[in-house]
Design a protein around this motif. Structure first.
Motif, PDB file in Angstrom:
ATOM      1  N   ILE A 117      32.354  31.467  40.166  1.00 39.90           N
ATOM      2  CA  ILE A 117      33.221  30.739  39.231  1.00 39.90           C
ATOM      3  C   ILE A 117      33.215  31.355  37.832  1.00 39.90           C
ATOM      4  N   GLU A 118      32.425  32.405  37.643  1.00 45.13           N
ATOM      5  CA  GLU A 118      32.502  33.162  36.393  1.00 45.13           C
ATOM      6  C   GLU A 118      33.689  34.119  36.402  1.00 45.13           C
ATOM      7  N   ILE A 119      34.289  34.324  37.579  1.00 45.11           N
ATOM      8  CA  ILE A 119      35.399  35.256  37.729  1.00 45.11           C
ATOM      9  C   ILE A 119      36.714  34.563  37.377  1.00 45.11           C
ATOM     10  N   PRO A 120      37.535  35.143  36.513  1.00 43.84           N
ATOM     11  CA  PRO A 120      38.837  34.550  36.185  1.00 43.84           C
ATOM     12  C   PRO A 120      39.690  34.351  37.437  1.00 43.84           C
ATOM     13  N   GLY A 121      40.344  33.193  37.523  1.00 43.45           N
ATOM     14  CA  GLY A 121      41.211  32.910  38.670  1.00 43.45           C
ATOM     15  C   GLY A 121      40.527  32.190  39.806  1.00 43.45           C
ATOM     16  N   ILE A 122      39.201  31.972  39.680  1.00 46.46           N
ATOM     17  CA  ILE A 122      38.460  31.256  40.724  1.00 46.46           C
ATOM     18  C   ILE A 122      37.895  29.971  40.139  1.00 46.46           C
ATOM     19  N   SER A 123      38.185  28.857  40.799  1.00 46.17           N
ATOM     20  CA  SER A 123      37.697  27.556  40.339  1.00 46.17           C
ATOM     21  C   SER A 123      36.895  26.892  41.443  1.00 46.17           C
ATOM     22  N   LEU A 124      36.221  25.809  41.088  1.00 47.89           N
ATOM     23  CA  LEU A 124      35.329  25.121  42.024  1.00 47.89           C
ATOM     24  C   LEU A 124      35.719  23.659  42.153  1.00 47.89           C
ATOM     25  N   LYS A 125      35.747  23.184  43.384  1.00 49.62           N
ATOM     26  CA  LYS A 125      36.023  21.778  43.672  1.00 49.62           C
ATOM     27  C   LYS A 125      34.902  21.254  44.562  1.00 49.62           C
ATOM     28  N   ARG A 126      34.192  20.237  44.097  1.00 51.42           N
ATOM     29  CA  ARG A 126      33.053  19.709  44.851  1.00 51.42           C
ATOM     30  C   ARG A 126      33.367  18.357  45.479  1.00 51.42           C
ATOM     31  N   SER A 127      32.722  18.105  46.610  1.00 53.90           N
ATOM     32  CA  SER A 127      32.759  16.779  47.237  1.00 53.90           C
ATOM     33  C   SER A 127      31.338  16.440  47.659  1.00 53.90           C
ATOM     34  N   ASN A 128      31.160  15.316  48.316  1.00 55.06           N
ATOM     35  CA  ASN A 128      29.812  14.903  48.717  1.00 55.06           C
ATOM     36  C   ASN A 128      29.169  15.870  49.701  1.00 55.06           C
ATOM     37  N   TYR A 129      29.990  16.539  50.500  1.00 58.98           N
ATOM     38  CA  TYR A 129      29.436  17.356  51.578  1.00 58.98           C
ATOM     39  C   TYR A 129      29.759  18.842  51.463  1.00 58.98           C
ATOM     40  N   SER A 130      30.583  19.230  50.510  1.00 62.15           N
ATOM     41  CA  SER A 130      31.003  20.622  50.450  1.00 62.15           C
ATOM     42  C   SER A 130      31.295  21.069  49.021  1.00 62.15           C
ATOM     43  N   ALA A 131      31.413  22.377  48.872  1.00 65.63           N
ATOM     44  CA  ALA A 131      31.855  22.987  47.614  1.00 65.63           C
ATOM     45  C   ALA A 131      32.951  23.974  47.977  1.00 65.63           C
ATOM     46  N   GLU A 132      34.112  23.848  47.338  1.00 65.77           N
ATOM     47  CA  GLU A 132      35.259  24.687  47.685  1.00 65.77           C
ATOM     48  C   GLU A 132      35.625  25.601  46.521  1.00 65.77           C
ATOM     49  N   LEU A 133      35.556  26.902  46.777  1.00 61.49           N
ATOM     50  CA  LEU A 133      36.032  27.874  45.805  1.00 61.49           C
ATOM     51  C   LEU A 133      37.517  28.100  46.046  1.00 61.49           C
ATOM     52  N   ASN A 154      43.238  31.580  42.816  1.00 58.44           N
ATOM     53  CA  ASN A 154      44.634  31.464  42.409  1.00 58.44           C
ATOM     54  C   ASN A 154      44.950  32.655  41.521  1.00 58.44           C
ATOM     55  N   GLY A 155      45.393  33.735  42.144  1.00 59.51           N
ATOM     56  CA  GLY A 155      45.629  34.967  41.398  1.00 59.51           C
ATOM     57  C   GLY A 155      47.071  35.415  41.460  1.00 59.51           C
ATOM     58  N   LYS A 156      47.346  36.526  40.793  1.00 54.80           N
ATOM     59  CA  LYS A 156      48.709  37.053  40.744  1.00 54.80           C
ATOM     60  C   LYS A 156      49.191  37.498  42.123  1.00 54.80           C
ATOM     61  N   GLU A 157      48.264  37.993  42.934  1.00 54.33           N
ATOM     62  CA  GLU A 157      48.664  38.559  44.223  1.00 54.33           C
ATOM     63  C   GLU A 157      48.572  37.577  45.381  1.00 54.33           C
ATOM     64  N   GLY A 158      47.969  36.409  45.150  1.00 46.92           N
ATOM     65  CA  GLY A 158      47.871  35.458  46.239  1.00 46.92           C
ATOM     66  C   GLY A 158      46.843  34.374  45.985  1.00 46.92           C
ATOM     67  N   LYS A 159      46.608  33.595  47.032  1.00 52.32           N
ATOM     68  CA  LYS A 159      45.692  32.469  46.928  1.00 52.32           C
ATOM     69  C   LYS A 159      44.691  32.492  48.080  1.00 52.32           C
ATOM     70  N   GLY A 160      43.663  31.653  47.934  1.00 51.75           N
ATOM     71  CA  GLY A 160      42.682  31.551  48.998  1.00 51.75           C
ATOM     72  C   GLY A 160      41.706  30.424  48.742  1.00 51.75           C
ATOM     73  N   SER A 161      40.941  30.091  49.753  1.00 52.28           N
ATOM     74  CA  SER A 161      39.906  29.072  49.610  1.00 52.28           C
ATOM     75  C   SER A 161      38.709  29.454  50.458  1.00 52.28           C
ATOM     76  N   MET A 162      37.534  29.073  49.969  1.00 54.67           N
ATOM     77  CA  MET A 162      36.279  29.295  50.683  1.00 54.67           C
ATOM     78  C   MET A 162      35.471  28.009  50.547  1.00 54.67           C
ATOM     79  N   THR A 163      35.348  27.269  51.652  1.00 50.83           N
ATOM     80  CA  THR A 163      34.710  25.958  51.620  1.00 50.83           C
ATOM     81  C   THR A 163      33.315  26.048  52.215  1.00 50.83           C
ATOM     82  N   PHE A 164      32.303  25.756  51.391  1.00 51.73           N
ATOM     83  CA  PHE A 164      30.904  25.879  51.787  1.00 51.73           C
ATOM     84  C   PHE A 164      30.354  24.529  52.241  1.00 51.73           C
ATOM     85  N   PHE A 165      29.693  24.524  53.392  1.00 46.60           N
ATOM     86  CA  PHE A 165      29.009  23.342  53.890  1.00 46.60           C
ATOM     87  C   PHE A 165      27.519  23.675  54.038  1.00 46.60           C
ATOM     88  N   PRO A 166      26.655  23.166  53.154  1.00 41.65           N
ATOM     89  CA  PRO A 166      25.214  23.375  53.322  1.00 41.65           C
ATOM     90  C   PRO A 166      24.728  22.603  54.550  1.00 41.65           C
TER      91      PRO A 166
END
Length: 330
Positions: A11-27, A30-42
């Motif tokens: 999340i120190e990288i420009p264009g990447i944000s973090l969304k948290r929930s009770n069970y996961s963390a989603e990176l 949102n960049g010029k060339e496209g989008k993506g998501s990476m959802t972490f489940f501990p």
């Protein structure tokens, strides 16, 4: 390195944000060339699974370098569901993980994750063995899983392992993949069960398939393939024979075709045809251009030939495709 430290770096990288929930963390990318998501489940202290969806040619990686060399990270186990992901080996050569393949490594991406086909879906397991040893001893004892042994079997001397998934492994991974759409917390318990089953299989499999990481490409070869891709897709009206491209880069036509297929997973002609049809579909949906005009814009002077190729790709004629999309958007 702990998973929270990895996420914090992202999340120190420009264009990447973090969304948290009770069970996961989603990176979220949102960049010029496209989008993506990476959802972490501990799943356990030391074991985390991430579900990855990318529609972008690249995803910038955090800087994990120390003293000028790439830092050894946790055990990373990747499973590619769809697409193609570029990896750099210890000898600085490039290999590619594609649909239905698994990779094991302790190396982070150096600068960025590269997806030559611009689309990628898959899972990645992060195994911090030190944290597992300190906080999840019961996991290793109860299920008799020795993660150090897994590393020794698949990543000796810091190597990278890539291979098609065996049927029993594919069954486990397919079930894990399907859990992403199931509501938590029910899915978490299932993720834990199948993840332990996966690592138990990796530890106890008798005959490990040979690693395909031995089939690699040099930085120069990869650069040629990517420059060729930019040339042939920059103006779809133009036609560039393979011999002409090969001469431009002072390599044989056979070598050029091998480089391109190695990086993008398809022959030049098939790759370009799909790009042309995708662009044609986009123009049919977003503009009022005639079929003849669109055919010309994507490199077809013969409208009948264009219509035939388009129908083979999408199962509908260009006009039928346009009508169906117009009805969907009403």
């Amino acid at each position: 390195m702990k998973i929270d430290d990895i996420i914090r770096k992202y999340i120190e990288i420009p264009g990447i944000s973090l969304k948290r929930s009770n069970y996961s963390a989603e990176l979220l990318l949102n960049g010029k060339e496209g989008k993506g998501s990476m959802t972490f489940f501990p799943l356990f202290p030391g074991i985390t699974v991430a579900y990855i969806f990318v529609n972008s040619p690249t995803w910038t990686a955090p800087n994990f370098c120390g003293n000028g060399s790439v830092e050894k990270g946790p055990l990373l186990v990747n499973y590619c569901v769809t697409g193609r992901c570029e990896m750099i080996l210890n000898n600085e050569n490039f290999v590619y993980v594609k649909d239905g393949e698994i990779s094991l490594t302790e190396r982070f991406a150096q600068k960025q994750y590269v997806y030559p086909r611009r689309i990628y879906e898959g899972m990645e397991f992060f195994v911090d063995i030190d944290t597992l040893t300190e906080q999840s001893t019961w996991v290793q004892k109860e299920f008799a899983i020795d993660f150090h042994r897994i590393v020794d079997r698949f990543c000796p001397e810091g190597g990278t392992y890539i291979s098609s998934v065996l049927p029993e492994g594919e069954e486990i991974l397919t079930k894990l993949w399907g859990l992403f759409d199931i509501p938590v917390p029910y899915s978490i318990s299932q993720m834990k069960i199948y993840t332990l089953a996966l690592f138990s299989l990796l530890q106890n499999i008798n005959d490990i398939p040979p690693s395909q990481a031995c089939t690699f490409f040099t930085e120069t070869q990869v650069d040629i393939a990517k420059r060729v891709e930019r040339i042939i897709t920059s103006d779809l009206r133009q036609h560039h024979p393979a011999w002409e491209l090969a001469a431009q880069f002072s390599v044989s036509e056979t070598s050029l075709k091998n480089y391109f297929r190695g990086v993008f997973g398809q022959n030049i002609s098939i790759y370009l045809r799909e790009v042309r049809m995708k662009k044609a579909a986009e123009l049919l949906t977003s503009t009022r251009l005639s079929v003849a005009e669109i055919a010309e814009l994507v490199g077809y002077m013969n409208q009948s030939k264009f219509a035939s190729v388009f129908k083979k790709q999408f199962g509908l004629s260009p006009l039928e495709y346009r009508r169906s999309k117009n009805l969907e958007n009403r």
